[in-house]
Scaffold this active site. Structure first.
Site, short mmCIF file in Angstrom:
data_model
loop_
_atom_site.label_atom_id
_atom_site.label_comp_id
_atom_site.label_asym_id
_atom_site.label_seq_id
_atom_site.Cartn_x
_atom_site.Cartn_y
_atom_site.Cartn_z
N TYR A 144 3.63 7.13 9.59
CA TYR A 144 2.82 5.95 9.24
C TYR A 144 3.68 4.86 8.63
O TYR A 144 3.54 3.68 8.98
CB TYR A 144 1.69 6.34 8.30
N HIS A 146 0.85 -1.19 0.00
CA HIS A 146 0.00 0.00 0.00
C HIS A 146 0.89 1.24 0.00
O HIS A 146 1.75 1.39 0.85
CB HIS A 146 -0.91 0.02 1.24
N TYR A 148 -9.79 5.46 6.88
CA TYR A 148 -9.93 5.93 8.26
C TYR A 148 -11.04 6.97 8.28
O TYR A 148 -10.95 7.98 7.58
CB TYR A 148 -8.63 6.54 8.77
N LYS A 165 0.98 0.68 14.93
CA LYS A 165 2.36 0.67 15.43
C LYS A 165 2.70 -0.49 16.36
O LYS A 165 3.88 -0.70 16.66
CB LYS A 165 2.64 1.99 16.18
N PRO A 223 -4.50 0.98 18.23
CA PRO A 223 -4.18 0.48 16.88
C PRO A 223 -4.37 1.51 15.77
O PRO A 223 -4.07 1.20 14.61
CB PRO A 223 -5.15 -0.69 16.72
#
Length: 390
Positions: free
Chosen positions: A385, A72, A201, A297, A293
Site C-alpha cells: 500500500y 496518513h 475500506y 496504484k 483504484p
C-alpha cells in the site's frame, strides 16, 4: 520543430516526465489534445506513495503538497460491522502515504513547467506518430487548422488508455492482458468534512464502499454498483442513504452529507500491454496499464514508470549508453505486475461479486480476519500500500 523527447499527454505522467527530463538538461515538448482547464477538471484519486512524493520533492515542487496534503499512517478495513485499523507506518517500517489529489499534482507540475518557460502545446488535434521504429521519429499534429511536425530522438506515450500512442503500435507487436470486473464505482465528491481521519475500506453484503477525502473539508465517497447503472438515476439523497447502509453504526451516524460537486461511475479493470517499448517509442502510465483504484496504484505506477524512463534517457544522453532504455520495459513491468496483483487482491477481498456463493463469501471473511490479526499479513498489505521500492 526539433526536440530530444516528444511527450504525448499533459496528465501527471507526461508532466512529471517533462519536469524530470528538464532537471537533467534534456529538452522536451509536451503535446496535449485538450486544453489546460479540461485536464485539470478530471476528477481522480490522490493517495501518493512515499516514492512519488520523493520524486516531486527532488524537483522542488512540493510546497503546496506539504502544506495541504494529509499524511496518513493507517487505513481502516470495515467488515462484519466492525472497523479494524491497519497501522501502515508500523507494519511497513516507518513509511506513510500522503492524500493529495491527482488534479493538484498535475496543477503543481503545470505551474512549474510554465514557470520554467517550457513548451506545452494544448489543443493539439489529430496527433500521429511516425517512424518510431526507425532512425527519425516524428510527431505530427494540427492546431488552429495548421499541421505541425516535431522531429525528435524519442517519443514518450503518456496519453492514457485511449490515447494515440499505443494505438500507433501494430497489433501484432503488442500482447495485452486484461481482467474486466463485473461492477463499477459510483463516486461522489462533496464539500463536507470526512467521516473519518483515515480511509475506510468496506466489505458489506450490499457491496464495497470507500470513505476517502481530498482535504479536511472535502470528501470523496464511493459505493460499488452494477455496470448497467446510470449516474443520472442516482440523486444525492439516494447515494448518501446507500453509503450509510454499508457503514458501521458510528460512521453512519456521524456522516455529514451535502450537495454533490461531482458524481460519476467508473468501471473497474486490470490491463497491461507488453512490452512498453517499441523502437524509439516508450509507453508510460495508463497508456501501458490500468489497475482498479482499490489499491491506490494508478498515479503511483505512472510515477515509477517515468522515473525509470527519465533515468534511462539521462543515461543515454550523459553516458552514451542505451542499457537503461533497453531494459526499461522489463524493469517497469516487474513493478507494474506486482501492483496489478495487489490491486486485484484488494479488489477481490473487498467487493461482492455477482456470482459469489457461500463458499466465496466465507473465503473473503477468512481472508479479512487473517489480514487484521496476522502481523505478517498486515506487513504484506502495508508494504504494498505504501509502495514497493523503485
Amino acid at each position: 520543430m526539433r526536440t530530444k523527447v516528444a511527450i504525448i499527454g499533459a496528465g501527471p505522467a507526461g508532466m512529471l516526465l517533462g519536469q524530470l527530463l528538464h532537471s537533467y538538461g534534456i529538452d522536451n515538448i509536451i503535446l496535449e489534445r485538450k486544453d489546460r482547464d479540461y485536464v485539470l477538471a478530471r476528477i481522480r484519486a490522490g493517495v501518493l506513495e512515499q516514492g512519488t512524493v520523493g520524486l516531486l520533492e527532488n524537483l522542488g515542487i512540493t510546497e503546496r503538497l506539504h502544506h495541504e496534503g494529509l499524511i496518513h499512517d493507517g487505513i481502516e478495513l470495515l467488515f462484519g460491522g466492525v472497523r479494524h485499523r491497519i497501522d501502515l507506518k508500523a507494519a511497513s517500517g516507518g513509511k506513510v502515504v500522503t492524500v493529495y489529489g491527482q488534479t493538484e499534482v498535475t496543477r503543481d507540475l503545470m505551474d512549474a513547467r510554465e514557470k520554467a518557460g517550457l513548451t506545452t502545446v494544448y489543443d493539439a488535434d489529430n496527433v500521429s506518430l511516425h517512424d518510431f521504429d526507425g532512425a527519425t521519429p516524428r510527431v505530427r499534429y494540427q492546431k488552429d487548422g495548421v499541421t505541425h511536425e516535431i522531429a525528435c530522438d524519442f517519443i514518450a506515450g503518456c496519453d492514457g488508455f485511449h490515447g494515440a500512442s499505443r494505438q500507433a503500435i501494430p497489433a501484432s507487436a503488442v500482447q495485452t492482458y486484461e481482467r474486466v470486473y463485473p461492477f463499477g464505482w459510483l463516486g461522489l465528491l462533496s464539500d463536507t468534512p470526512p467521516v473519518s481521519p483515515e480511509l475506510i475500506y468496506t466489505n458489506h453484503s450490499r457491496g464495497f464502499a470507500l470513505c476517502s477525502m481530498r482535504s479536511p473539508t472535502r470528501s470523496r465517497y464511493y459505493v460499488q454498483c452494477s455496470l448497467d447503472e446510470k449516474v443520472e438515476n442516482w440523486t444525492d439523497d439516494m447515494f448518501w442513504d446507500e453509503l450509510r447502509r454499508r457503514l458501521d453504526t458510528e460512521a453512519a451516524e456521524s456522516l455529514v452529507t451535502g450537495p454533490s460537486l461531482e458524481k460519476s461511475i467508473a468501471p473497474l479493470r486490470s490491463f497491461v500491454a507488453e512490452p512498453m517499448r517499441f523502437g524509439k517509442l516508450f509507453l508510460a502510465g495508463d497508456a501501458a496499464h490500468i489497475v482498479p483504484p482499490t489499491g491506490a496504484k494508478g498515479l503511483n505506477l505512472a510515477a515509477s514508470d517515468v522515473h525509470y524512463l527519465s533515468m534511462a534517457l539521462r543515461e543515454y544522453y550523459d553516458d552514451k549508453s542505451s542499457a537503461g532504455l533497453d531494459n526499461y520495459s522489463a524493469t517497469a513491468l516487474k513493478r507494474v505486475w506486482k501492483a496489478v496483483r495487489f490491486s486485484w487482491w484488494m479488489t477481490s477481498m473487498m467487493h461482492r461479486f455477482p456470482d459469489a456463493d457461500g463458499f466465496g463469501t466465507k473465503l473473503q471473511q477468512a481472508e479479512l480476519d487473517y489480514v487484521v490479526h496476522s502481523d505478517m499479513a498486515r506487513a504484506s498489505l502495508a508494504e504494498n500500500y505504501v509502495g514497493l521500492p523503485y
